[in-house]
Design a protein around this motif. Structure first.
Motif, PDB file in Angstrom:
ATOM      1  N   CYS A  87       0.834  -1.192   0.000  1.00  0.00           N
ATOM      2  CA  CYS A  87       0.000   0.000   0.000  1.00  0.00           C
ATOM      3  C   CYS A  87       0.874   1.250   0.000  1.00  0.00           C
ATOM      4  O   CYS A  87       1.011   1.928   1.011  1.00  0.00           O
ATOM      5  CB  CYS A  87      -0.922  -0.002   1.217  1.00  0.00           C
ATOM      6  SG  CYS A  87      -2.078   1.378   1.243  1.00  0.00           S
ATOM      7  N   ALA A  88       1.469   1.552  -1.139  1.00  0.00           N
ATOM      8  CA  ALA A  88       2.280   2.755  -1.244  1.00  0.00           C
ATOM      9  C   ALA A  88       1.365   3.980  -1.330  1.00  0.00           C
ATOM     10  O   ALA A  88       0.200   3.881  -1.722  1.00  0.00           O
ATOM     11  CB  ALA A  88       3.170   2.681  -2.479  1.00  0.00           C
ATOM     12  N   ILE A  89       1.897   5.126  -0.934  1.00  0.00           N
ATOM     13  CA  ILE A  89       1.171   6.390  -1.037  1.00  0.00           C
ATOM     14  C   ILE A  89       1.829   7.216  -2.135  1.00  0.00           C
ATOM     15  O   ILE A  89       3.023   7.492  -2.075  1.00  0.00           O
ATOM     16  CB  ILE A  89       1.205   7.169   0.294  1.00  0.00           C
ATOM     17  CG1 ILE A  89       0.570   6.343   1.423  1.00  0.00           C
ATOM     18  CG2 ILE A  89       0.481   8.508   0.149  1.00  0.00           C
ATOM     19  CD1 ILE A  89       0.748   6.961   2.800  1.00  0.00           C
ATOM     20  N   MET A  90       1.064   7.595  -3.131  1.00  0.00           N
ATOM     21  CA  MET A  90       1.586   8.393  -4.235  1.00  0.00           C
ATOM     22  C   MET A  90       1.075   9.825  -4.081  1.00  0.00           C
ATOM     23  O   MET A  90      -0.135  10.067  -4.070  1.00  0.00           O
ATOM     24  CB  MET A  90       1.135   7.810  -5.574  1.00  0.00           C
ATOM     25  CG  MET A  90       1.606   8.573  -6.788  1.00  0.00           C
ATOM     26  SD  MET A  90       1.101   7.688  -8.299  1.00  0.00           S
ATOM     27  CE  MET A  90       1.357   8.955  -9.542  1.00  0.00           C
ATOM     28  N   THR A  91       1.986  10.769  -3.900  1.00  0.00           N
ATOM     29  CA  THR A  91       1.611  12.178  -3.754  1.00  0.00           C
ATOM     30  C   THR A  91       1.973  12.929  -5.035  1.00  0.00           C
ATOM     31  O   THR A  91       3.005  12.646  -5.649  1.00  0.00           O
ATOM     32  CB  THR A  91       2.333  12.823  -2.568  1.00  0.00           C
ATOM     33  OG1 THR A  91       3.751  12.733  -2.763  1.00  0.00           O
ATOM     34  CG2 THR A  91       1.968  12.109  -1.266  1.00  0.00           C
ATOM     35  N   PHE A  92       1.144  13.870  -5.427  1.00  0.00           N
ATOM     36  CA  PHE A  92       1.394  14.570  -6.680  1.00  0.00           C
ATOM     37  C   PHE A  92       1.225  16.075  -6.519  1.00  0.00           C
ATOM     38  O   PHE A  92       0.446  16.541  -5.681  1.00  0.00           O
ATOM     39  CB  PHE A  92       0.482  14.052  -7.792  1.00  0.00           C
ATOM     40  CG  PHE A  92      -0.995  14.325  -7.593  1.00  0.00           C
ATOM     41  CD1 PHE A  92      -1.618  15.372  -8.257  1.00  0.00           C
ATOM     42  CD2 PHE A  92      -1.766  13.519  -6.762  1.00  0.00           C
ATOM     43  CE1 PHE A  92      -2.969  15.622  -8.095  1.00  0.00           C
ATOM     44  CE2 PHE A  92      -3.121  13.759  -6.591  1.00  0.00           C
ATOM     45  CZ  PHE A  92      -3.731  14.812  -7.258  1.00  0.00           C
ATOM     46  N   SER A  93       1.971  16.822  -7.326  1.00  0.00           N
ATOM     47  CA  SER A  93       1.810  18.281  -7.375  1.00  0.00           C
ATOM     48  C   SER A  93       0.552  18.584  -8.176  1.00  0.00           C
ATOM     49  O   SER A  93       0.428  18.170  -9.319  1.00  0.00           O
ATOM     50  CB  SER A  93       3.040  18.932  -8.015  1.00  0.00           C
ATOM     51  OG  SER A  93       3.288  18.390  -9.307  1.00  0.00           O
ATOM     52  N   HIS A  94      -0.385  19.308  -7.563  1.00  0.00           N
ATOM     53  CA  HIS A  94      -1.711  19.471  -8.159  1.00  0.00           C
ATOM     54  C   HIS A  94      -1.878  20.897  -8.681  1.00  0.00           C
ATOM     55  O   HIS A  94      -2.166  21.820  -7.925  1.00  0.00           O
ATOM     56  CB  HIS A  94      -2.775  19.164  -7.106  1.00  0.00           C
ATOM     57  CG  HIS A  94      -4.143  18.968  -7.667  1.00  0.00           C
ATOM     58  ND1 HIS A  94      -4.390  18.782  -9.014  1.00  0.00           N
ATOM     59  CD2 HIS A  94      -5.368  18.932  -7.071  1.00  0.00           C
ATOM     60  CE1 HIS A  94      -5.696  18.636  -9.217  1.00  0.00           C
ATOM     61  NE2 HIS A  94      -6.295  18.731  -8.056  1.00  0.00           N
ATOM     62  N   ALA A  95      -1.689  21.074  -9.991  1.00  0.00           N
ATOM     63  CA  ALA A  95      -1.762  22.410 -10.571  1.00  0.00           C
ATOM     64  C   ALA A  95      -2.689  22.493 -11.774  1.00  0.00           C
ATOM     65  O   ALA A  95      -2.856  23.576 -12.332  1.00  0.00           O
ATOM     66  CB  ALA A  95      -0.361  22.875 -10.979  1.00  0.00           C
ATOM     67  N   SER A  96      -3.308  21.366 -12.178  1.00  0.00           N
ATOM     68  CA  SER A  96      -4.041  21.383 -13.441  1.00  0.00           C
ATOM     69  C   SER A  96      -5.151  20.346 -13.465  1.00  0.00           C
ATOM     70  O   SER A  96      -5.098  19.330 -12.757  1.00  0.00           O
ATOM     71  CB  SER A  96      -3.065  21.123 -14.587  1.00  0.00           C
ATOM     72  OG  SER A  96      -3.734  20.879 -15.802  1.00  0.00           O
ATOM     73  N   ASN A  97      -6.156  20.595 -14.327  1.00  0.00           N
ATOM     74  CA  ASN A  97      -7.207  19.600 -14.571  1.00  0.00           C
ATOM     75  C   ASN A  97      -6.678  18.375 -15.309  1.00  0.00           C
ATOM     76  O   ASN A  97      -7.361  17.353 -15.393  1.00  0.00           O
ATOM     77  CB  ASN A  97      -8.335  20.223 -15.393  1.00  0.00           C
ATOM     78  CG  ASN A  97      -9.268  21.068 -14.546  1.00  0.00           C
ATOM     79  OD1 ASN A  97      -9.432  20.811 -13.358  1.00  0.00           O
ATOM     80  ND2 ASN A  97      -9.869  22.079 -15.144  1.00  0.00           N
ATOM     81  N   LEU A  98      -5.483  18.468 -15.850  1.00  0.00           N
ATOM     82  CA  LEU A  98      -4.896  17.343 -16.575  1.00  0.00           C
ATOM     83  C   LEU A  98      -4.318  16.284 -15.637  1.00  0.00           C
ATOM     84  O   LEU A  98      -4.027  15.166 -16.066  1.00  0.00           O
ATOM     85  CB  LEU A  98      -3.774  17.841 -17.497  1.00  0.00           C
ATOM     86  CG  LEU A  98      -4.177  18.761 -18.656  1.00  0.00           C
ATOM     87  CD1 LEU A  98      -2.941  19.368 -19.292  1.00  0.00           C
ATOM     88  CD2 LEU A  98      -4.987  17.994 -19.685  1.00  0.00           C
ATOM     89  N   ASP A  99      -4.119  16.631 -14.372  1.00  0.00           N
ATOM     90  CA  ASP A  99      -3.365  15.763 -13.461  1.00  0.00           C
ATOM     91  C   ASP A  99      -3.928  14.348 -13.370  1.00  0.00           C
ATOM     92  O   ASP A  99      -3.177  13.371 -13.343  1.00  0.00           O
ATOM     93  CB  ASP A  99      -3.311  16.390 -12.063  1.00  0.00           C
ATOM     94  CG  ASP A  99      -2.503  17.677 -12.039  1.00  0.00           C
ATOM     95  OD1 ASP A  99      -1.702  17.879 -12.969  1.00  0.00           O
ATOM     96  OD2 ASP A  99      -2.679  18.475 -11.110  1.00  0.00           O
ATOM     97  N   GLY A 100      -5.256  14.236 -13.300  1.00  0.00           N
ATOM     98  CA  GLY A 100      -5.857  12.910 -13.174  1.00  0.00           C
ATOM     99  C   GLY A 100      -5.532  12.013 -14.351  1.00  0.00           C
ATOM    100  O   GLY A 100      -5.221  10.826 -14.175  1.00  0.00           O
ATOM    101  N   PHE A 101      -5.577  12.563 -15.571  1.00  0.00           N
ATOM    102  CA  PHE A 101      -5.255  11.783 -16.762  1.00  0.00           C
ATOM    103  C   PHE A 101      -3.775  11.393 -16.764  1.00  0.00           C
ATOM    104  O   PHE A 101      -3.409  10.280 -17.159  1.00  0.00           O
ATOM    105  CB  PHE A 101      -5.558  12.568 -18.039  1.00  0.00           C
ATOM    106  CG  PHE A 101      -6.960  13.104 -18.120  1.00  0.00           C
ATOM    107  CD1 PHE A 101      -8.030  12.341 -17.681  1.00  0.00           C
ATOM    108  CD2 PHE A 101      -7.204  14.359 -18.646  1.00  0.00           C
ATOM    109  CE1 PHE A 101      -9.321  12.822 -17.759  1.00  0.00           C
ATOM    110  CE2 PHE A 101      -8.498  14.857 -18.731  1.00  0.00           C
ATOM    111  CZ  PHE A 101      -9.557  14.089 -18.276  1.00  0.00           C
ATOM    112  N   LEU A 102      -2.915  12.316 -16.352  1.00  0.00           N
ATOM    113  CA  LEU A 102      -1.470  12.056 -16.352  1.00  0.00           C
ATOM    114  C   LEU A 102      -1.122  10.937 -15.387  1.00  0.00           C
ATOM    115  O   LEU A 102      -0.277  10.091 -15.676  1.00  0.00           O
ATOM    116  CB  LEU A 102      -0.711  13.333 -15.981  1.00  0.00           C
ATOM    117  CG  LEU A 102      -0.989  14.566 -16.861  1.00  0.00           C
ATOM    118  CD1 LEU A 102      -0.217  15.769 -16.351  1.00  0.00           C
ATOM    119  CD2 LEU A 102      -0.652  14.281 -18.317  1.00  0.00           C
ATOM    120  N   ILE A 103      -1.781  10.919 -14.248  1.00  0.00           N
ATOM    121  CA  ILE A 103      -1.525   9.864 -13.256  1.00  0.00           C
ATOM    122  C   ILE A 103      -2.067   8.526 -13.750  1.00  0.00           C
ATOM    123  O   ILE A 103      -1.365   7.512 -13.738  1.00  0.00           O
ATOM    124  CB  ILE A 103      -2.167  10.241 -11.905  1.00  0.00           C
ATOM    125  CG1 ILE A 103      -1.435  11.440 -11.289  1.00  0.00           C
ATOM    126  CG2 ILE A 103      -2.134   9.058 -10.946  1.00  0.00           C
ATOM    127  CD1 ILE A 103      -2.157  12.055 -10.112  1.00  0.00           C
TER     128      ILE A 103
END
Length: 400
Positions: free
Chosen positions: A161-177
């Motif tokens: 159960c790793a935790i993945m944290t992301f820099s959230h600056a755009s509506n594109l982020d969900g697709f990129l992940i």
């Protein structure tokens, strides 16, 4: 670090900002990261609390003028047509995937579980995850984004159960992940997003978990539910430590939720950062500009590297800021001609699929009904289904 040393570093940063003048985003990222890294140094220093406040105010003043600038393309006669066509394509894709792929994704997840139990399928090759990544990559294509990824190593997610944290600056982020993450993931998002028909259906099928940020008890239960789901298989939890999208494109201050989760799980944290996404699709934009995005997976931060929530927060923020300074050049360039042609063909194919599926449904489910009656029926059904799913996943699911 003492007070005098901190004052000197702030003075040098101020000089760099003045010298930079009207600098580009590459320089703005580096300057902002240096300011925030100095803030972390001050937090960890022995400077008295009453003196730190003045230093923080000076750093805030320096950082306030370093918001990233959205990418501005030269206006051409077809620019409005380009934006509108892309917007229509994305809306059509949300409708198509929400209406026709949400249920198959849920079914495939159950099929995956059965096949894994009888050793006919590897947990790293789930059919549902392959379909999710395909859909997410199609969204990236229809958005007109050329995506480059580096640093990705599937071994980062070997923990249960790793935790993945992301820099959230755009509506594109969900697709990129979703297009790059190699394992099943459960993404925490504000509950209001799940009130949108079609989008909410595919978001839930992708592993979205609605969080009621205004109700602490329900928010904690949502975190617990996602944790339990992730621990049950080769999965990870995806969460933005900033809590919401950045309005400046720079890394916002972190909320405490992710670090409470880390304290309970003692799992590795895998940072994920993007460069260029904000410039293409900043907050309050109605559709994105075509362009280039670079995504980077950083090495996991192991539980042994921090002994407290605050220590992990500082360590994670430092790693992400240091990586954001290393922004690849050339992200302001147009996508290639072949890339743009592929984008236009992707939008066209999406619209053709949407129209084709719509005709099949109208001739079978809504036979002999007028277009107005069909639209009314679809609106009522989709609204009712969305409301039902929202009530269940936000308020009722915790009762079982």
């Amino acid at each position: 670090m003492d007070l005098s040393s901190a004052e000197n570093k702030i003075s040098r940063l101020r000089g760099r900002i003045v010298d930079a003048g009207s600098c580009d985003n590459l320089t703005r990222r580096a300057l902002y990261s240096d300011i925030e890294l100095l803030r972390l140094d001050i937090i960890e220093s022995g400077i008295p609390d009453d003196k730190r406040e003045g230093l923080y105010n000076k750093l805030d003043d320096l950082a306030s003028g370093l918001a990233l600038r959205p990418l501005a393309r030269n206006e051409r006669w077809w620019t409005t047509i380009d934006y509108t066509y892309r917007f229509i394509g994305l809306v059509a894709l949300f409708i198509t995937t929400g209406a026709f792929f949400s249920v198959p994704l849920f079914v495939l997840q159950s099929v995956d579980s059965v096949l894994i139990k009888v050793n006919l399928l590897s947990p790293s090759n789930k059919l549902s995850e392959m379909l999710k990544r395909f859909i997410a990559k199609w969204f990236v294509l229809v958005s007109g984004v050329t995506l480059t990824v580096d640093g990705l190593d599937p071994s980062y997610f070997q923990d249960s159960c790793a935790i993945m944290t992301f820099s959230h600056a755009s509506n594109l982020d969900g697709f990129l992940i979703s297009s790059t993450c190699p394992v099943q993931h459960f993404a925490l998002a504000k509950k209001e997003l799940f009130l949108v028909p079609f989008f909410s259906w595919i978001a839930l099928a992708f592993g979205g978990v609605p969080v009621d940020r205004k109700h602490r008890e329900r928010a904690v239960l949502a975190l617990q539910r996602s944790t339990e789901a992730a621990k049950s298989g080769n999965s990870c939890i995806v969460i933005a430590p900033e809590g919401t999208r950045s309005t400046t494109g720079q890394l916002n201050t972190f909320k405490k939720g992710v670090f409470h989760m880390w304290e309970q799980l003692k799992s590795p944290i895998v940072p994920f950062i993007t460069y260029g996404a904000f410039e293409l699709f900043p907050k309050k934009s109605w559709v994105n500009t075509t362009g280039r995005v670079h995504a980077r997976y950083l090495k996991p931060i192991l539980p042994s590297e921090a002994t407290s929530r605050q220590q992990m927060e500082i360590l994670l923020r430092r790693r992400m800021l240091e990586a954001l300074k290393d922004c690849p050049p050339g992200l302001d360039k147009e996508i290639s001609t072949s890339g743009y042609i592929a984008h236009v063909l992707g939008v066209t194919a999406t619209l053709a699929l949407d129209v084709g599926l719509g005709m099949v449904v109208s001739r079978t489910v809504f036979k002999n009904m007028s277009p107005g009656a069909i639209a009314s029926r679809v609106g009522i059904w989709s609204g009712a289904l969305t409301a039902g799913l929202y009530i269940y996943y936000v308020y009722l699911i915790h009762m079982w």
